[in-house]
Design an enzyme around this catalytic site. Structure first.
Site, PDB file in Angstrom:
ATOM      1  N   ALA A   1       0.810  -1.230   0.000  1.00 40.92           N
ATOM      2  CA  ALA A   1       0.000   0.000   0.000  1.00 40.92           C
ATOM      3  C   ALA A   1       0.835   1.268   0.000  1.00 40.92           C
ATOM      4  CB  ALA A   1      -0.932  -0.007   1.207  1.00 40.92           C
TER       5      ALA A   1
ATOM      6  N   ARG B   1       9.872   8.233  -3.073  1.00 38.84           N
ATOM      7  CA  ARG B   1      11.207   8.455  -3.661  1.00 38.84           C
ATOM      8  C   ARG B   1      11.347   7.886  -5.078  1.00 38.84           C
ATOM      9  NH1 ARG B   1      15.892   6.534  -0.563  1.00 38.84           N
ATOM     10  NH2 ARG B   1      14.628   5.313   0.879  1.00 38.84           N
TER      11      ARG B   1
ATOM     12  N   LYS C   1       4.621   2.203  -6.665  1.00 38.68           N
ATOM     13  CA  LYS C   1       5.970   1.617  -6.600  1.00 38.68           C
ATOM     14  C   LYS C   1       6.005   0.144  -6.992  1.00 38.68           C
ATOM     15  CE  LYS C   1       8.090   1.036  -2.531  1.00 38.68           C
ATOM     16  NZ  LYS C   1       8.939   1.417  -1.379  1.00 38.68           N
TER      17      LYS C   1
HETATM   18  C1  UD1 Z   1       9.495  -1.796   8.100  1.00 36.68           C
HETATM   19  C2  UD1 Z   1       9.592  -2.429   9.487  1.00 36.68           C
HETATM   20  C3  UD1 Z   1      11.059  -2.453   9.921  1.00 36.68           C
HETATM   21  C4  UD1 Z   1      11.884  -3.209   8.917  1.00 36.68           C
HETATM   22  C5  UD1 Z   1      11.699  -2.621   7.517  1.00 36.68           C
HETATM   23  C6  UD1 Z   1      12.371  -3.489   6.523  1.00 36.68           C
HETATM   24  C7  UD1 Z   1       7.540  -1.889  10.691  1.00 36.68           C
HETATM   25  C8  UD1 Z   1       6.906  -0.997  11.687  1.00 36.68           C
HETATM   26  N1  UD1 Z   1       8.817  -1.648  10.420  1.00 36.68           N
HETATM   27  O1  UD1 Z   1       9.928  -0.460   8.244  1.00 36.68           O
HETATM   28  O2  UD1 Z   1      11.181  -3.069  11.193  1.00 36.68           O
HETATM   29  O3  UD1 Z   1      13.262  -3.172   9.311  1.00 36.68           O
HETATM   30  O4  UD1 Z   1      10.317  -2.529   7.195  1.00 36.68           O
HETATM   31  O5  UD1 Z   1      12.333  -2.865   5.281  1.00 36.68           O
HETATM   32  O6  UD1 Z   1       6.920  -2.808  10.214  1.00 36.68           O
HETATM   33  N2  UD1 Z   1       3.020  -0.696   4.017  1.00 36.68           N
HETATM   34  C9  UD1 Z   1       1.665  -0.780   3.821  1.00 36.68           C
HETATM   35  N3  UD1 Z   1       0.829  -0.025   4.543  1.00 36.68           N
HETATM   36  C10 UD1 Z   1       1.269   0.841   5.492  1.00 36.68           C
HETATM   37  C11 UD1 Z   1       2.668   0.939   5.707  1.00 36.68           C
HETATM   38  C12 UD1 Z   1       3.515   0.153   4.947  1.00 36.68           C
HETATM   39  O7  UD1 Z   1       1.203  -1.556   2.961  1.00 36.68           O
HETATM   40  O8  UD1 Z   1       0.448   1.502   6.109  1.00 36.68           O
HETATM   41  C13 UD1 Z   1       3.924  -1.539   3.212  1.00 36.68           C
HETATM   42  C14 UD1 Z   1       4.853  -0.731   2.341  1.00 36.68           C
HETATM   43  O9  UD1 Z   1       4.274  -0.538   1.054  1.00 36.68           O
HETATM   44  C15 UD1 Z   1       6.083  -1.601   2.267  1.00 36.68           C
HETATM   45  C16 UD1 Z   1       6.079  -2.316   3.613  1.00 36.68           C
HETATM   46  O10 UD1 Z   1       4.765  -2.236   4.089  1.00 36.68           O
HETATM   47  O11 UD1 Z   1       5.975  -2.584   1.267  1.00 36.68           O
HETATM   48  C17 UD1 Z   1       7.046  -1.708   4.592  1.00 36.68           C
HETATM   49  O12 UD1 Z   1       6.710  -0.362   4.772  1.00 36.68           O
HETATM   50  P1  UD1 Z   1       7.818   0.730   5.015  1.00 36.68           P
HETATM   51  O13 UD1 Z   1       7.180   2.042   5.233  1.00 36.68           O
HETATM   52  O14 UD1 Z   1       8.867   0.607   3.971  1.00 36.68           O
HETATM   53  O15 UD1 Z   1       8.401   0.223   6.418  1.00 36.68           O
HETATM   54  P2  UD1 Z   1       9.699   0.700   7.117  1.00 36.68           P
HETATM   55  O16 UD1 Z   1       9.412   1.931   7.873  1.00 36.68           O
HETATM   56  O17 UD1 Z   1      10.810   0.685   6.183  1.00 36.68           O
END
Ligand code: UD1
Ligand code: CA
Length: 452
Positions: free
Chosen positions: A8, A13, A20
């Site tokens: 989602a 970036r 993405k």
């Molecule tokens: C997350 C993890 C972190 C881990 C990292 C690895 C959490 C809180 N943190 O952090 O521990 O080291 O990934 O890359 O889980 N997404 C959704 N809906 C949302 C938020 C995110 O679908 O509301 C999806 C994003 O599209 C992505 C994934 O979840 O595919 C991870 O989201 P991202 O924001 O990249 O997480 P990080 O903060 O990097």
């Protein structure tokens, strides 16, 4: 098992209107890589959580085995998994994958699933020299007790190098309970999936961990730079596998496969070739530099010379193609056919030993055996509205610069004189020619410059 793919996020970036997870790696959407990997595990539920980009993700990825759930607004990874809960089967564990982490291998996922069994929570972790940005794995006496996000971590926690890859597996009924208790009281104001680790520990549920075979398997895409890096990693792997199998790749760093490439023995591929869709290259065939080949079969010992473009075509054994040939969809060449420079072929069958060596267009045609097509020959297959077929029978000889106005047939063994515009069938074994008779004007003088 159940698989939930989180997709989602907006991917700010990437600086792109395209969500993405729809960006392409090796010609295939990032999310499609993840879904295909999930499919190798034969899950009974496969749920994609999407959000940013409206309906673009479900539209691009629609498949009978995928369930799409919209997450709006996006309140964190825990909130994302919560959206998928109505579709999960409690009798099996749930594996969480990220739609922007495309290179995870089935073997590593199996190891993670094995470490969890049916009743444990297990997290895929890796040790990184630079762990910044990732959630840190906090252990007490070696036991994983919680995950702390970078933004919430103390200085000593920030020093931890073991990080959460984001990939984890949990018993589904427990997952429901834990997710229901999450709060967003943290530095980012999000519902963190990672908080279920501490919930499991409090619940007396064992927490395991597993590591991937290769760190690259856990790399995510957040920018075009990272996408390009993963593309090279992916291509290097494919190239290494082909070299290992005996394919002579001139340079594994200048080679791209965007689909499936099946090679026989003693196949050689020179630099800067791109293979798309399904391409089969049989024993002894060679592909020279700068060719783009899509959905094609290159049969035994065929030689594709430099700068050819081949799509939806079959090249017969021992044929010689190019340089600079364009073989378009529906081209079917039998063995020992020669298609030379600047020849375009479309929707045409060419029987053995026939040749079109220079500057020709052969479209919507059936060409017999041992036919010779002279330079500059064109099948006029299109009247501006409809397409028509040209037949050239065995042993015909088409003189240079002829136009064959379809529908038309050149009979067996017929010869067309150079420059013929053929509008009626040419009878077999005869010379047919359409040309005004050559004449010479006696006493003609070149004009001379008029003096003013
Ligand atoms: C997350 C993890 C972190 C881990 C990292 C690895 C959490 C809180 N943190 O952090 O521990 O080291 O990934 O890359 O889980 N997404 C959704 N809906 C949302 C938020 C995110 O679908 O509301 C999806 C994003 O599209 C992505 C994934 O979840 O595919 C991870 O989201 P991202 O924001 O990249 O997480 P990080 O903060 O990097
Ligand atoms: Ca991320």
């Amino acid at each position: 098992m159940n698989v939930v793919i989180l997709a989602a996020g907006m991917g700010k970036r990437m600086h792109s209107a395209l969500p993405k997870v729809l960006h392409l790696l090796a010609g295939k959407a990032l999310l499609a890589h993840v879904a295909d990997t999930a499919r190798t595990l034969a899950p009974n539920r496969l749920v994609v959580v999407y959000g940013h980009g409206g309906e673009a993700v479900p539209q691009a990825m629609a498949a009978p085995d995928l369930v799409f759930v919209k997450q709006e607004p996006q309140l964190g990874t825990g909130h994302a998994v919560t959206q998928a809960l109505p579709f999960l089967d409690d009798s099996a564990p749930t594996l969480v994958l990220y739609g922007d982490v495309p290179l995870t291998a089935t073997a590593s996922l199996r190891r993670l699933l094995d470490s969890a069994g049916n009743d444990k929570l297990s997290v895929m972790t890796v040790g990184l020299d630079d762990p910044s940005g990732y959630g840190r794995i906090v252990r007490e006496n070696g036991k994983l007790v919680r995950i702390v996000e970078q933004k919430d971590a103390s200085e000593s926690e920030k020093a931890i190098r073991e990080v959460n890859t984001g990939i984890m597996v949990a018993p589904t009924a427990k997952l429901r309970q834990w997710l229901a208790t999450l709060s967003n009281d943290n530095a980012q104001g999000e519902y963190y999936l990672t908080d279920i680790v501490a919930r499991a520990v409090a619940d007396g549920v064992a927490v395991a961990s597993a590591q991937p075979d290769d760190v690259a398997e856990t790399l995510g895409v957040n920018s075009k730079t990272q996408l390009a890096q993963l593309e090279r990693l992916y291509q290097a792997k494919r190239a290494a596998a082909l070299l290992e199998q005996g394919v002579a790749l001139a340079d594994p760093a200048r080679f791209d496969v965007r689909g499936e490439l099946v090679c026989g023995k003693d196949v050689s591929i020179d630099v800067n070739c791109v293979f798309e869709g399904k391409v089969v290259i049989e024993d002894g065939a060679s592909i020279a530099s700068h060719c783009v080949i899509k959905n094609a079969v290159i049969a035994r010992s065929a030689q594709i010379k430099p700068f050819c473009h081949i799509e939806d075509a079959v090249i017969g054994a021992g044929s010689l193609i190019g340089p600079y040939a364009r073989l378009r969809p529906g081209t079917q060449l039998a063995e020992d056919v020669h298609i030379g420079n600047f020849v375009e072929v479309k929707n045409a069958r060419v029987a053995p030993h026939s040749k079109a060596n220079h500057l020709a267009y052969i479209g919507d045609a059936t060409i017999g055996s041992r036919v010779n097509i002279g330079a500059g020959t064109i099948t006029c297959n299109y009247d501006g509205v409809n397409k028509f077929h040209t037949v050239i029978e065995d042993d015909a000889f088409i003189g240079s610069d002829s136009q064959l106005v379809a529908p038309v047939t050149v009979g067996k063994g017929a010869t067309l004189g150079a420059g013929t515009t053929l509008t009626k069938n040419a009878p077999p074994d005869k010379l047919t020619i359409s040309r005004t008779k050559q004449m010479t004007i006696e006493n003609w003088q070149r004009p001379v410059k008029v003096k003013k």
